[in-house]
Design a protein around this motif. Structure first.
Motif, PDB file in Angstrom:
ATOM      1  N   ALA A   1       4.510  25.244   4.017  1.00  0.00           N
ATOM      2  CA  ALA A   1       4.909  25.477   5.197  1.00  0.00           C
ATOM      3  C   ALA A   1       5.589  24.266   5.644  1.00  0.00           C
ATOM      4  CB  ALA A   1       3.809  25.756   6.198  1.00  0.00           C
ATOM      5  N   VAL A   2       4.769  23.005   5.228  1.00  0.00           N
ATOM      6  CA  VAL A   2       5.391  21.739   5.829  1.00  0.00           C
ATOM      7  C   VAL A   2       6.859  21.470   4.963  1.00  0.00           C
ATOM      8  CG1 VAL A   2       5.084  19.359   5.581  1.00  0.00           C
ATOM      9  CG2 VAL A   2       3.002  20.832   6.342  1.00  0.00           C
TER      10      VAL A   2
ATOM     11  N   THR B   1       7.057  30.125  -5.418  1.00  0.00           N
ATOM     12  CA  THR B   1       5.819  30.711  -4.831  1.00  0.00           C
ATOM     13  C   THR B   1       6.399  31.797  -3.900  1.00  0.00           C
ATOM     14  OG1 THR B   1       4.605  28.688  -4.404  1.00  0.00           O
ATOM     15  CG2 THR B   1       3.863  30.588  -2.992  1.00  0.00           C
ATOM     16  N   ALA B   2       5.442  33.260  -3.821  1.00  0.00           N
ATOM     17  CA  ALA B   2       6.110  34.237  -3.079  1.00  0.00           C
ATOM     18  C   ALA B   2       5.691  33.983  -1.907  1.00  0.00           C
ATOM     19  CB  ALA B   2       5.458  35.478  -3.778  1.00  0.00           C
ATOM     20  N   VAL B   3       6.844  34.256  -0.789  1.00  0.00           N
ATOM     21  CA  VAL B   3       6.939  34.029   0.370  1.00  0.00           C
ATOM     22  C   VAL B   3       6.997  35.551   1.168  1.00  0.00           C
ATOM     23  CG1 VAL B   3       8.291  33.294   2.437  1.00  0.00           C
ATOM     24  CG2 VAL B   3       7.988  32.101   0.268  1.00  0.00           C
ATOM     25  N   TYR B   4       7.640  36.444   0.684  1.00  0.00           N
ATOM     26  CA  TYR B   4       7.779  37.697   1.614  1.00  0.00           C
ATOM     27  C   TYR B   4       8.300  38.828   0.820  1.00  0.00           C
ATOM     28  CZ  TYR B   4       9.379  40.807   5.365  1.00  0.00           C
ATOM     29  OH  TYR B   4       9.682  41.837   6.269  1.00  0.00           O
TER      30      TYR B   4
ATOM     31  N   ILE C   1      11.714  37.432   7.574  1.00  0.00           N
ATOM     32  CA  ILE C   1      13.143  37.376   7.312  1.00  0.00           C
ATOM     33  C   ILE C   1      13.567  38.594   8.143  1.00  0.00           C
ATOM     34  CG2 ILE C   1      14.745  38.373   5.588  1.00  0.00           C
ATOM     35  CD1 ILE C   1      13.610  35.606   4.823  1.00  0.00           C
ATOM     36  N   THR C   2      14.821  38.294   9.024  1.00  0.00           N
ATOM     37  CA  THR C   2      15.378  39.158  10.056  1.00  0.00           C
ATOM     38  C   THR C   2      16.380  39.957   9.321  1.00  0.00           C
ATOM     39  OG1 THR C   2      14.568  37.654  11.628  1.00  0.00           O
ATOM     40  CG2 THR C   2      16.306  39.493  12.187  1.00  0.00           C
TER      41      THR C   2
ATOM     42  N   PRO D   1       5.340  29.325  10.647  1.00  0.00           N
ATOM     43  CA  PRO D   1       3.869  29.991  11.131  1.00  0.00           C
ATOM     44  C   PRO D   1       3.517  31.079  10.267  1.00  0.00           C
ATOM     45  CG  PRO D   1       5.155  29.779  12.819  1.00  0.00           C
ATOM     46  CD  PRO D   1       6.132  29.368  11.851  1.00  0.00           C
ATOM     47  N   PHE D   2       4.523  31.813   9.592  1.00  0.00           N
ATOM     48  CA  PHE D   2       3.809  33.067   8.742  1.00  0.00           C
ATOM     49  C   PHE D   2       3.444  32.361   7.491  1.00  0.00           C
ATOM     50  CE2 PHE D   2       5.092  35.606   5.261  1.00  0.00           C
ATOM     51  CZ  PHE D   2       4.665  37.096   5.435  1.00  0.00           C
ATOM     52  N   VAL D   3       3.896  31.472   6.909  1.00  0.00           N
ATOM     53  CA  VAL D   3       3.601  30.709   5.582  1.00  0.00           C
ATOM     54  C   VAL D   3       2.371  30.028   5.951  1.00  0.00           C
ATOM     55  CG1 VAL D   3       4.170  28.996   3.756  1.00  0.00           C
ATOM     56  CG2 VAL D   3       5.954  30.596   4.648  1.00  0.00           C
ATOM     57  N   SER D   4       2.165  29.413   7.009  1.00  0.00           N
ATOM     58  CA  SER D   4       0.919  28.714   7.179  1.00  0.00           C
ATOM     59  C   SER D   4      -0.277  29.608   7.698  1.00  0.00           C
ATOM     60  CB  SER D   4       1.221  27.393   8.440  1.00  0.00           C
ATOM     61  OG  SER D   4       1.547  28.039   9.275  1.00  0.00           O
TER      62      SER D   4
END
Length: 1742
Positions: free
Chosen positions: A402-403, A345-348, A8-9, A390-393
Motif C-alpha cells: 500500500a505504501v 503480488t495479486a491486487v485485484y 479498478i473503475t 485503502p483496499f490494499v492495506s
C-alpha cells in the motif's frame, strides 16, 4: 464488492454500434486500436469503407470509402496504414497515407503475405509473415532534392513536423518540406517452430527496441482442444537470438531498481498450460539484459486463479501501467487480473465484461487500458485513486505494498502509515531513509515546514553532513522543491555565498519561485532576483526592478502579460526628459495596448508640443491615427494644422498618403491655399467659386495632379473650370484641357467636349482630343469630325490612314466631303470609294478631273479586282477604246475575266475582248471563264461550234449549253452530254421531244439516281422513254452491266409487268442472255410477286435458277405447293417436309412422305411436329425411328404432362445409349418412381450413372414420393434430408439417428418439432439438447414448446441443458425466464446460483412483467442499476425491502432525487431507522433539503442525531435547526458549543431570540453572539444588564474601540465598582489613554486602583527610549566606520594607480562608476512610491 469501493473503475467509453458500425464487423480482423487516441474499423458491406474514430470526438467518426484487407491508425498521428492482397498472388501491397495532408507517404509491395502487422512505435510498423518478422521504419533515408540537375548544397538542417515521414529542410534561402522517401522493410528474425500454424495475436518491442516478442495461439491438445495453447518467441536484437516459450500474453516494462540509476527492462508474460492433466496458470516477471555490477531485478512469478466456470478461459492481452507500476492481464471471457509489477503480488480480480474481449490498448494518460468486446462496447479501466491504497492495506492487509503504491502513484490513503514510518526512522536517527521517505511521500504530506524544522532541530555531528542538507539533497535528486523548501535552502546558500548553485537550480527548475525568495536573492543578485520575481508573478517587484534598470518597454510588455496598471503618464514624462525618441516609442507602445491607450492621445500630444517637439508629436500622431477613426477628427486636424504652419512639405506628404478622412476639411483647405499648396486646396474646397479662384494658378500646380482633380468634379463644374482655363490662357492651357477631355470623356460627354473646342474654334484641340478617343469609339459622327479636323489642320496622312483603317465613319458623307475639299492627294477618296463600293463615282470623279494617273494606279496597284467596274464606267463615259484596251492589257492576268465579260456583254461590247481572250489562251490559260467567253464568241460567229464543244476540255458545259439552248438544242445536248449534266439534258430533250437521245443517254449512264428520276410516276414522258428503252436502247446494247442496271431500275420503280415483258423477251426468246442464272431467278421472283399464275409454268420450263432461295421466297409468298415442288425438284426433303408440316399442316402427308424417303432427319421433323400436336406416344415412336436423342428435354416435359411414363422409360433407355446426361438418368429414376418400380431404382443407382441424386431425391421428396426419396438419400448419405423424409414417414427413431449423423441445427429443429407434435418428448429432448447450445436457435425452440403448452417438458429440457459442456448464457437466462413464468419458487435460487451467467437485462424485463419484486431487486443490484433497484424496493416494499440491502443500494444510485425519495419512504414506513439511513447518505444528500423535509413533516427532533453528526459541515439550515432544538431543550452548553464551532447561521436573529430568555446562560450566549457579530455596544449593554462585567471588559478589549473602553470605565466609577475599574485597566491596556486614566482616578479618588497601570505604562515607555538611544549611537558608529572605509579605499586606489605602468588603465573599483558601481537612487513612478535599494522597505522611526 461494491463497484464504488473497487480499486479498478470500469466505465463504458462508447459503443461501436451506436456509431453505425455493423456488429458483424466487430471482430479481431476488422477492428484495430493501436493506442488510446484512435479506433479503426474496416467494413465490407454495403460498401468497402474504413471508419476512423477519434476518442477525443467519438461521436464524429470519419468514414472513407477504402478497399483494404486491414487498416491501422498511427498511435500518435492522423496517419493511416493500409494492407491489401494483390489479386491472383500471395503478395500484399502496403500503403501509408497522411489523412490531414491527403497525401500518400509511403508504399511497398511485400513478396509474401503479411499475416499480422502492428505499430510497435509511432515511427515503426512490425510486419509478420508466415516465416519471418520485418520492421518498416517511417523515417528512412531523406530524398536527395535537385534543381536543374544540381544538388542543393545549402541544406543546413532537417527535422520533423507534426507527424513522422515529413522532413523540414532548412535551406539558406528558406524552408523546404518533403516526405522522408521510401524505405523498404528490414527483416528482423525468422519465426521459431513453436509458432508454426499459430494465429498471431500480438507483437511488441521494448522502449529501446532491443527486445522483441511475438505471440500466437493455436488449438489445444487433443484431449482438451477448447483450452487454447499460447506460444511466444522472445528475440534479442543485440544477440540475434530467439527463445521459444509458452505464453498467451506478454508486455515489456521499465522499472528502476533501488541503487541503479538506469532503469531495468522487464518482460511480463502470462501462460496457461496443462501438465499431467493439471492446469497451471502463471504470471512471470523477468529482467532482460541485466546490467553488470548493478543491482538487478529479482525474478518474480505468481499464480493466476481462474474460477471453475472459467476453466477454459485464457489470457488474450496484457497491459502495464507505467504510472502505477501495475500489470493488467485480460482474458478472453472478460476476467481482469491486476498485479503489482515490483512484487508480482495479486491486487485485484473481477469480471469486467460479460462478452468475450478480443482487443485492448494502453490508456497511458490515466494509467489504465481500453478493452473492446464482441458486443462493440469500448470499456475504459482506470485505477480508483481514492480506494486502491485503502483496499490494499485493508482488504489485502499488505501495508508495504500500500505504501509503495501510494509513493509511486502519488495516491491518497496511506498518510497515517507514511507518517508513522517517518517518525520511526527519525527516532532511529535514520535521517537519510527518513529524507527519502519524505521526498517520496504521497501527495507531499511530509513536505511541510514542520519536517524542515524537524531536520533543523537535529544537532550536527562533526564530520557528517547535516541532516537538513541531506534532506534537501534528496529532494533535489527526486524533483522540485516547494516554496517553503526553496526559501529555506536558498537562505542557506546565500549565507554561504554560493550564488552559482541558485542559478543552476533555477535553470533546472528545481526551486519554486516566490516573492520572499526574490527578496532574499536580491541582496546578492538583482538580475537573478528579477527572474525569480517574474516566475513568482510578484508584479510590483518586477515593475520596480524594470524601473531601476530603465527598461520601460519591458514594463509595458510585462504589465500586459500579468494585467498590472502602472502610472503611465508619470512614466512618459520621465522618459521625455532624457530620451525624446524613446518617449515616442513608449507612447506608441501604450497606444497599442489592449483596451486602448491608458493616457489620452491629446494629453500625450500636448506633452510633446509643450517642449516644441513638433516632429515627435507628428510621428506619434501619425502612428496612432492610422486606423482613421471618426473620434480622432480633432487630432487629425491638429496634426495637419501644426505642420501646415511649420512644415508644409510634411503636411503635403500626410495628405498625399490619404490616411486621414475625418479632419476639418474647410479649415485645412484655407491653410493649404495660404501655404501655396494649391492642389491640396482644390482637393479640400467644396464650393465652385473657391475652386475657380484657385484653379487658374496652373503655374504652381502639377499638370497631372490637376487632370486627376478634374475627375473629382461634377460634369457641369468641370466644364465651367475648363472654360475658365481656356479664357485665361487658350494656348498655354490647351494641352491640359485636351488631357482632361481625354481622361474624362465618358463623364463629361464627348459631345460636350467637342462643342467646347468648336466654341473656341480650336480644330487643333479637337484633332488631339478625338485622336485619343477614336480607337475606342464607334460613333460615325466622331470619326467624321476627326477626318474633318485632320483635313483642316493639314494632316493628310492621318486622313488617309483613318479612311483606310476606320470602319465606323459615314462613307457617303465622307466621300462627299473629300470630293468637295478637292484635296491634292486623291488617296483618301480612293480608300473610301474602294472600301464602300463607290467605284463608278470614283472613276467618274477622276476621269472628269483628268486624274487618269490615279485611275491607272488604282486598277494596277490598289484593287485590280474592280477593273471591270472601272471599264464599265469608262465605257459609259465614252472613253476611247485604245485607253480601255491599254488599261485591260496592263492588268492582264490579274483582271477577273467573268465580271469583265459580264460588263462588256451587258453593253454588247464583247468583241472588244477577243484580242484579250486569245492572248490569255495563247499563254496557256485554263480559266473556265476565259473559255466560256471564247466559246460564246465562236457560237455567235458559227465558226465550227461542234468541234469546239467536243474538243475543248475547259469550258463550263452548263454555261455554254444554256447559251446554246435557244440557238441550237442539239448543240446543247452535245454540251450537256460532255459534262454529264443530267437534269439539263433531260429537260432539253423533253422540251424538244428528243426521247431516243434521252434513252440512249440514260442506258449508257447506268446511274440509279437518273433511272429513278426518269421512271418517276409523275414524269409525263415516262412511257415514251420506256418504249425507246425497250425498242431501241437495250436491243442496241451489248453490255450486261447496262442491261442489269436497266432491270434494277425497273424493279426499283416497281414496274413488274413491264419488267416481265422485258425479261420474257430477253430470257425466253433465245437471246444472248437466255441462260443467265440471275435473269431466270429474277423472272420467277418477279412472277411470284406480280403474277403467281405463271410461277408453276416457269418452274417447269426453267432449270438454271436458285432452288433453295426461290423456294423460301415462294414460302414467304404463301405459294406452298409451288415451294413443295421446287424442294422436291432439287431433292431438299427436309425443307419439303417442313412445308408439309409448317405451312400445309398435314401430318398425314408428312408421315407418308417420310415413309417414302426414309431419312432420319425427316423422321425427326415429323416427331417434333407430333410432339407439338400432343401426340406424345407417336412422337416418341418417331424419335426412336429417327434415332434422335437431341430433344430429350422436350420429350421429358411432354411425357410428364401427358403422364406416359412407360413410353418415357423406353425413350430414355434409348437416349442413355447415346448421351451421358444427368438429366436423363435423373428423369429415368423419377419415371421408375412414378410407375412404382422401386427395385429398378435400387438396381439403377448401383450401376454407373451420372444422375444428380441429390436433386432427384429433393424432387421425389417435394412430390411426396417418400419411399423412393428414402432410397436415394440413404444411398448418398444425405442425413439431413433422410431425417426429413423419415419424419414424413413417421419413423421418428430413425429420424433422430439420421439427425445425429447430419448434426445440423436445422435438421435437429425439424426432427425436434416433429417429435413434439407427435408427443415423443424423450426423442424431442434428445434433439433439443443439440439445438439449445446454439444461441440463435434457443428462443425458437422455447417458443415452439410454449406455443404448444409443453411447459414442464421445456423446463426439463433447459435443466438438462445446464450440464452441457457448451452451455451458454442464453440457456441459463431462458431457464430463468421459464421459472419466472411457470415455477417462480425456483427463480431466486436459480438467480443466485448463476448470476454471472445470466442475461440480466432480459430477465429483468420478465421479472418486471411477472411482478417478482424481490428477484427483480436482486437482478438490478447485480447489474449495477442501483437507481432501479432502489425505486423497486420503495415501490414494492412489502416484498422487496430489506434495511441492510437498501442501505447498500441507496448509496450507489446516480439520481440524487432518490436520496430524498428514500427519506420520505423511511419517514412513512420505517421512521425508527431513518437516522441510520441518513448517516449512510450524509456525504451525498443536501442537508438543507433534508432539514426542510423534516421540518415540513414536523419531525425535526426525529433526526437530531443525524444533524449532530453532519453539523461539522457548517450548513446554515442544520445549524439553525439544532440551535432551535437546543433552545427548546434549554441545553445552553450544547448551544454555546454550536455557536462557537459553527458560525453559518443568522447570528443576529438568534441573539435577538434569546436575549430576553429567562435563563441567564442563554442571555450570556446572546451577548457572546453580538460580540462575534461586531455589535459591541449591544453585547456590552447586555453584559452590564446581567452584571457580567468580565464579559463586558473582554468585549471592549476585542472591539479595539477606545471610546467604548473609556465609557465602561466611567460606568464602573459611577457604579462604584473599583475592582472592576482596576481590572479593566489591564484588560483594555492597549486602548486606554494614560492622561484620561489619571484624570478619572484623581477626580474620583481612585489613584490607588490606577497606580499598577501607571507603573506598567512608565516601564514600557522607558524601555522604548533606551532602545532609540542605542539605535542612534549604533547608526553614528556605522557612519564613522563607513567614512573610514572610504578613505582607506581611496588611498589604496591611489597607491595601486602609482604602481601600474602608464600604458594600462587603472581597474574600476567599487563605488567608482564601473559596472559594480553603487545602485542609482530609487526611481518612483507607475503609480508606486519610490522604492529603496534592493526592494527593502524603509525602516520606520518612532
Amino acid at each position: 464488492m461494491a463497484a464504488a469501493n473497487a480499486p479498478i473503475t470500469m466505465r463504458e467509453a462508447l459503443t461501436l454500434p451506436s456509431l453505425g458500425i455493423n456488429p458483424q464487423f466487430i471482430t479481431f480482423t476488422h477492428v484495430a486500436m493501436e493506442s488510446e487516441k484512435y479506433i479503426c474499423v474496416r467494413e465490407t458491406s454495403p460498401q468497402n469503407s474504413v471508419v476512423i474514430i477519434d476518442m477525443n470526438m467519438p461521436m464524429q467518426p470519419l468514414r472513407r470509402p477504402i478497399t483494404a484487407d486491414s487498416a491501422l491508425m498511427n498511435p500518435n498521428s492522423r496517419i493511416l496504414a493500409l494492407k491489401a492482397q494483390i489479386p491472383g498472388t500471395t503478395q500484399d501491397h502496403l500503403q501509408i497515407f497522411n489523412i490531414e495532408m491527403k497525401t500518400k507517404m509511403k508504399s511497398h509491395q511485400m513478396p509474401e503475405q503479411v499475416v499480422f502487422w502492428k505499430w510497435i512505435t509511432p515511427k515503426m510498423l512490425g510486419l509478420v509473415t508466415q516465416t519471418s518478422v520485418y520492421h518498416w521504419s517511417m523515417e528512412g533515408k531523406p530524398p536527395i532534392f535537385t534543381q536543374e540537375g544540381l544538388m542543393f548544397p545549402d541544406i543546413t538542417s532537417r527535422t520533423y513536423i507534426t507527424c513522422p515521414c515529413i522532413y523540414v529542410f532548412k535551406l539558406q534561402n528558406g524552408i523546404f518540406l518533403s516526405n522522408a522517401g521510401d524505405s523498404e522493410p528490414v527483416k528482423m528474425f525468422d519465426r521459431t517452430a513453436n509458432l508454426t500454424n499459430n494465429q498471431i495475436i500480438n507483437y511488441r518491442c521494448d522502449p529501446s527496441e532491443k527486445w522483441l516478442v511475438l505471440i500466437g495461439i493455436a488449438p489445444g491438445a487433443p484431449e482438451r482442444p477448447q483450452l487454447v495453447k499460447g506460444s511466444m518467441q522472445l528475440f534479442s536484437v543485440d544477440q540475434q537470438r530467439s527463445q521459444a516459450l509458452e505464453a498467451h500474453a506478454a508486455s515489456f516494462a521499465s522499472f528502476k531498481v533501488a541503487g541503479n540509476e538506469n532503469p531495468s527492462i522487464l518482460i511480463c508474460f502470462a501462460s496457461k498450460t496443462t501438465s499431467a492433466g493439471q492446469i497451471m496458470s502463471k504470471l512471470h516477471v523477468i529482467e532482460l539484459g541485466a546490467q553488470p555490477g548493478k543491482p538487478g531485478f529479482t525474478k518474480k512469478q505468481a499464480d493466476l486463479f481462474f474460477p471453475p466456470d472459467f476453466a477454459d478461459d485464457f489470457p488474450v492481452a496484457m497491459q502495464i501501467s507505467q504510472k502505477y507500476s501495475l500489470i493488467y492481464v485480460i482474458t478472453k471471457l472478460g476476467l481482469l487480473f491486476v498485479y503489482d509489477l515490483e512484487t508480482a503480488t495479486a491486487v485485484y480480480r473481477n469480471r469486467i465484461s460479460p462478452d468475450p474481449i478480443f482487443l485492448t490498448a494502453e490508456a497511458s494518460s490515466n494509467g489504465g487500458f481500453y478493452a473492446i468486446n464482441r458486443r462493440g462496447q469500448v470499456l475504459l479501466a482506470t485505477v480508483n485513486e481514492t480506494t486502491i491504497v485503502p483496499f490494499v492495506s485493508g482488504q489485502l492487509n499488505n501495508l508495504e505494498l500500500a505504501v509503495n503504491l501510494a509513493k509511486r502513484g502519488n495516491l491518497p490513503g496511506a498518510e497515517n502509515l507514511v507518517v508513522q514510518r517517518f517518525q520511526e526512522l527519525f527516532s532511529q536517527t535514520k535521517y537519510k531513509e527518513a529524507a527519502e521517505l519524505a521526498a517520496d511521500s504521497p501527495q507531499g504530506i511530509l513536505r511541510t515546514p514542520e519536517t524542515v524544522a524537524k531536520f533543523q532541530s537535529v544537532p550536527v555531528q562533526a564530520g557528517q553532513t547535516p541532516p537538513l542538507l541531506q534532506y534537501f539533497g534528496t529532494l533535489l535528486t527526486k524533483g522540485k522543491l516547494n516554496a517553503f523548501e526553496s526559501l529555506e535552502l536558498s537562505r542557506l546558500v546565500v549565507n554561504q555565498n554560493k550564488k552559482n548553485l541558485l542559478e543552476n537550480w533555477l535553470a533546472e527548475d528545481k526551486l519554486e519561485c516566490s516573492e520572499e525568495l526574490g527578496d532574499l536573492v536580491k541582496t546578492v543578485d538583482n538580475d537573478l532576483a528579477l527572474k525569480i520575481y517574474i516566475k513568482a508573478r510578484a508584479t510590483p517587484k518586477v515593475v520596480a526592478a524594470f524601473a531601476e534598470r530603465r527598461e520601460f518597454d519591458k514594463i509595458l510588455i510585462y504589465s500586459k502579460q500579468v494585467g498590472y496598471t502602472p502610472d503611465y503618464l508619470f512614466l512618459l514624462q520621465t522618459i521625455l526628459r532624457s530620451d525624446p525618441q524613446g518617449a515616442v516609442n513608449f507612447a506608441l507602445m501604450m497606444s497599442q495596448m489592449e483596451g486602448g491607450c491608458p493616457v489620452d492621445y491629446n494629453t500625450i500630444t500636448d506633452l510633446f508640443l509643450q517642449r516644441n517637439m513638433i516632429r515627435e508629436a507628428t510621428a506619434f500622431l501619425l502612428d496612432v491615427l492610422k486606423p482613421n477613426l471618426p473620434e480622432h477628427a480633432f487630432l487629425q486636424t491638429k496634426v495637419l494644422e501644426i505642420n501646415l504652419v511649420t512644415y508644409p512639405n510634411v503636411a503635403d506628404a500626410i495628405l498625399a498618403n490619404g490616411m486621414f478622412s475625418h479632419y476639418d476639411r474647410p479649415r485645412i483647405a484655407q491653410l493649404c491655399e495660404k501655404a501655396g499648396l494649391y492642389m491640396r486646396a482644390l482637393q479640400h474646397y467644396t464650393e465652385l467659386p473657391d475652386i475657380k479662384r484657385v484653379i487658374v494658378n496652373t503655374h504652381a500646380i502639377e499638370p497631372q495632379a490637376l487632370v486627376e482633380f478634374f475627375g473629382s468634379l461634377s460634369k457641369e463644374w468641370a466644364l465651367e473650370c475648363m472654360k475658365d482655363l481656356l479664357l485665361a490662357n487658350l494656348r498655354g492651357n490647351l494641352q491640359i484641357i485636351v488631357q482632361v477631355a481625354k481622361e474624362y470623356s465618358e463623364q463629361l460627354g464627348v459631345e460636350a467636349c467637342i462643342k467646347l473646342f468648336e466654341q473656341f474654334k480650336s480644330y487643333e484641340g479637337l484633332y488631339f482630343f478625338l485622336g485619343s478617343y477614336l480607337s475606342s469609339s464607334e460613333d460615325p459622327e466622331i470619326h467624321f469630325k476627326y477626318i474633318e479636323a485632320a483635313a483642316k489642320t493639314g494632316q493628310i496622312k492621318e486622313v488617309e490612314r483613318v479612311t483606310r483603317e476606320s470602319n465606323f465613319y459615314d462613307p457617303e458623307k465622307t466621300k462627299n466631303f473629300l470630293m468637295e475639299s478637292k484635296l491634292p492627294d486623291a488617296r483618301p477618296l480612293i480608300n473610301v470609294c474602294d472600301r464602300f463600293g463607290f467605284i463608278p463615282d470614283l472613276t467618274h470623279y477622276l476621269y472628269t478631273n483628268n486624274m487618269l494617273r490615279y485611275i491607272e494606279g488604282y486598277v494596277q496597284k490598289v484593287n485590280p479586282g474592280n477593273a471591270p467596274l472601272v471599264v464599265g464606267q469608262l465605257l459609259d463615259d465614252e472613253c476611247p477604246e485604245d485607253f480601255i484596251k491599254g488599261l485591260i492589257l496592263s492588268v492582264r492576268s490579274l483582271l477577273p475575266v467573268e465580271p469583265l465579260v459580264a460588263e462588256c456583254e451587258k453593253r454588247n461590247r464583247l468583241r472588244l475582248l477577243t484580242q484579250f481572250l486569245e492572248h490569255l489562251v495563247s499563254e496557256g490559260s485554263q480559266d473556265v471563264h476565259v473559255h466560256n467567253a471564247l466559246g460564246k464568241i465562236i457560237i455567235d460567229s458559227n465558226n465550227n461550234p461542234e468541234h469546239f464543244l467536243t474538243t475543248n476540255p475547259y469550258y463550263d458545259s452548263r454555261v455554254v449549253g444554256k447559251y446554246c439552248e435557244k440557238r441550237d438544242p442539239t448543240l446543247a445536248v452535245v454540251a450537256y452530254r460532255r459534262g454529264q449534266c443530267d437534269d439539263e439534258l433531260i429537260n432539253v430533250t423533253n422540251k424538244n421531244s428528243l426521247f431516243k437521245l434521252q434513252a440512249r443517254y440514260v442506258v449508257e449512264r447506268m446511274d440509279a439516281d437518273l433511272w429513278e428520276k426518269v421512271l418517276q410516276p409523275d414524269n409525263e414522258y415516262r412511257r415514251q422513254l420506256i418504249d425507246q428503252v425497250v425498242s431501241t436502247a437495250l436491243p442496241e446494247s451489248k453490255s450486261p452491266e447496262q442491261v442489269s442496271a436497266a432491270v434494277k431500275a425497273f424493279m426499283t420503280a416497281d414496274l413488274p409487268h413491264e419488267l416481265i415483258e422485258l425479261l420474257e423477251k430477253i430470257v425466253l426468246q433465245n437471246s444472248a442472255f437466255s441462260g443467265n442464272f440471275n435473269l431466270q431467278n429474277l423472272l420467277i421472283l418477279t412472277a411470284i410477286k406480280a403474277d403467281a399464275s405463271r410461277v408453276m409454268d416457269y418452274i417447269n420450263r426453267l432449270d438454271n435458277f436458285d432452288g433453295p432461295a426461290v423456294g423460301e421466297v415462294a414460302v414467304e409468298a404463301q405459294l406452298y405447293e409451288e415451294a413443295f415442288a421446287i424442294f422436291k425438284k432439287f431433292n431438299l426433303n427436309v425443307q419439303a417436309v417442313n412445308v408439309l408440316l409448317d405451312n400445309i399442316q398435314s401430318i398425314e402427308r408428312a408421315v407418308e412422305f417420310a415413309y417414302r424417303v426414309e431419312e432420319d432427319a425427316v423422321w425427326s421433323q415429323v416427331a417434333k411436329a407430333q410432339l407439338r400436336e400432343g401426340l406424345v406416344s407417336d412422337a416418341i415412336e418417331s424419335f426412336i425411328r429417327a434415332d434422335d436423342a437431341t430433344h430429350f428435354l422436350d420429350v421429358i416435359r411432354a411425357a410428364e404432362e401427358a403422364n406416359v411414363y412407360h413410353d418415357l422409360v423406353k425413350y430414355l433407355l434409348m437416349v442413355r445409349q447415346k448421351a451421358k446426361e444427368p438429366k436423363v438418368d435423373g428423369e429415368l429414376i423419377y419415371a421408375y418412381a412414378k410407375i412404382d418400380r422401386l427395385g429398378e431404382i435400387e438396381e439403377f443407382i448401383l450401376i454407373p450413372n451420372v444422375a444428380n441424386l441429390q436433386n432427384v431425391g429433393d424432387r421425389l421428396f417435394d412430390d411426396a414420393l417418400y419411399e423412393a426419396a428414402k432410397i436415394i438419400f440413404a444411398f448418398i448419405s444425405n442425413w439431413a434430408k433422410l431425417a426429413s423424409t423419415l419424419v414424413k414417414l413417421k419413423q421418428f427413431q430413425g429420424a433422430v439417428d439420421a439427425a445425429r449423423k447430419a448434426n445440423s441445427s436445422k435438421t435437429w429443429k425439424e426432427v425436434c418439432f416433429a417429435c413434439v407434435d407427435a408427443e415423443e418428448f424423450r426423442l424431442a429432448q434428445i434433439c433439443g439438447l443439440n439445438i439449445i447450445i446454439q444461441v440463435d436457435d434457443l428462443e425458437e425452440v422455447s417458443e415452439y414448446y410454449q406455443n404448444r403448452g409443453c411447459f414442464n417438458e421445456l423446463i426439463s429440457l433447459m435443466e438438462s441443458g445446464l450440464g452441457l459442456e457448451r452451455a451458454h448464457m442464453g440457456i441459463f437466462t431462458e431457464l430463468g425466464v421459464l421459472y419466472a413464468r411457470y415455477r417462480p419458487e425456483k427463480l431466486m435460487e436459480h438467480i443466485k446460483l448463476f448470476s454471472t451467467r445470466l442475461n440480466i437485462p432480459k430477465l429483468i424485463r420478465v421479472c418486471d412483467e411477472q411482478q417478482h419484486w424481490k428477484e427483480l431487486t436482486y437482478l438490478y443490484i447485480q447489474y449495477d442499476e442501483f437507481d432501479n433497484a432502489a425505486t423497486t424496493i420503495m415501490n414494492h416494499s412489502p416484498d422487496a425491502w430489506d434495511h441492510m440491502q437498501f442501505k447498500d443500494v441507496v448509496v450507489k444510485v446516480a439520481n440524487v432525487e432518490l436520496y430524498y425519495k428514500a427519506v420520505h419512504f423511511y419517514l412513512q414506513e420505517h421512521p425508527d431507522l431513518i437516522n441510520d439511513l441518513l448517516n449512510v447518505l450524509a456525504l451525498r444528500v443536501d442537508h438543507t433539503r433534508v432539514v426542510d423535509i423534516m421540518r415540513k413533516a414536523g419531525h425535526l427532533h426525529l433526526v437530531k442525531p443525524y444533524m449532530v453528526a453532519v453539523q461539522s459541515n457548517n450548513v446554515a439550515a442544520v445549524n439553525e435547526a439544532l440551535n432551535g432544538i437546543y433552545i427548546e431543550e434549554e441545553d445552553y452548553d450544547r448551544l454555546r458549543e454550536s455557536v462557537d464551532l459553527h458560525d453559518n447561521f443568522d447570528q443576529i436573529g438568534l441573539a435577538q431570540k434569546i436575549e430576553k430568555h429567562e435563563l441567564l446562560e442563554m442571555r450570556r450566549i446572546a451577548a457572546y453572539i453580538y460580540k462575534k457579530a461586531g455589535r459591541w455596544k449591544q453585547s456590552i449593554a447586555l453584559s452590564k444588564k446581567d452584571n457580567l462585567y468580565k464579559d463586558a471588559m473582554e468585549t471592549c478589549s476585542q472591539s479595539g474601540d477606545r471610546e467604548l473602553s473609556e465609557e465602561l470605565l466611567v460606568y464602573f466609577i459611577e457604579q462604584g465598582k473599583k475592582e472592576c475599574f482596576a481590572s479593566c485597566l489591564f484588560i483594555c491596556y492597549d486602548l486606554i489613554r494614560a492622561d484620561v486614566i489619571l484624570e478619572l482616578a484623581w477626580m474620583n479618588n481612585m489613584i490607588d486602583f490606577a497606580f499598577p497601570y501607571l507603573l506598567q505604562y512608565i516601564r514600557e515607555y522607558s524601555g522604548k527610549v533606551d532602545q532609540l538611544i542605542k539605535d542612534k549611537i549604533e547608526a553614528q558608529n556605522e557612519v564613522k566606520s563607513k567614512e573610514k572605509e572610504d578613505k582607506d579605499l581611496v588611498a589604496q586606489q591611489n597607491l595601486y594607480a602609482q604602481l601600474l605602468p602608464l600604458a594600462l588603465p587603472a581597474p574600476t573599483m567599487p563605488g567608482m562608476g564601473g559596472p559594480f558601481s553603487a545602485p542609482q537612487p530609487p526611481v518612483g513612478g507607475m503609480g508606486m512610491p519610490p522604492m529603496p535599494p534592493f526592494g527593502m522597505p524603509p525602516v520606520g522611526s518612532y
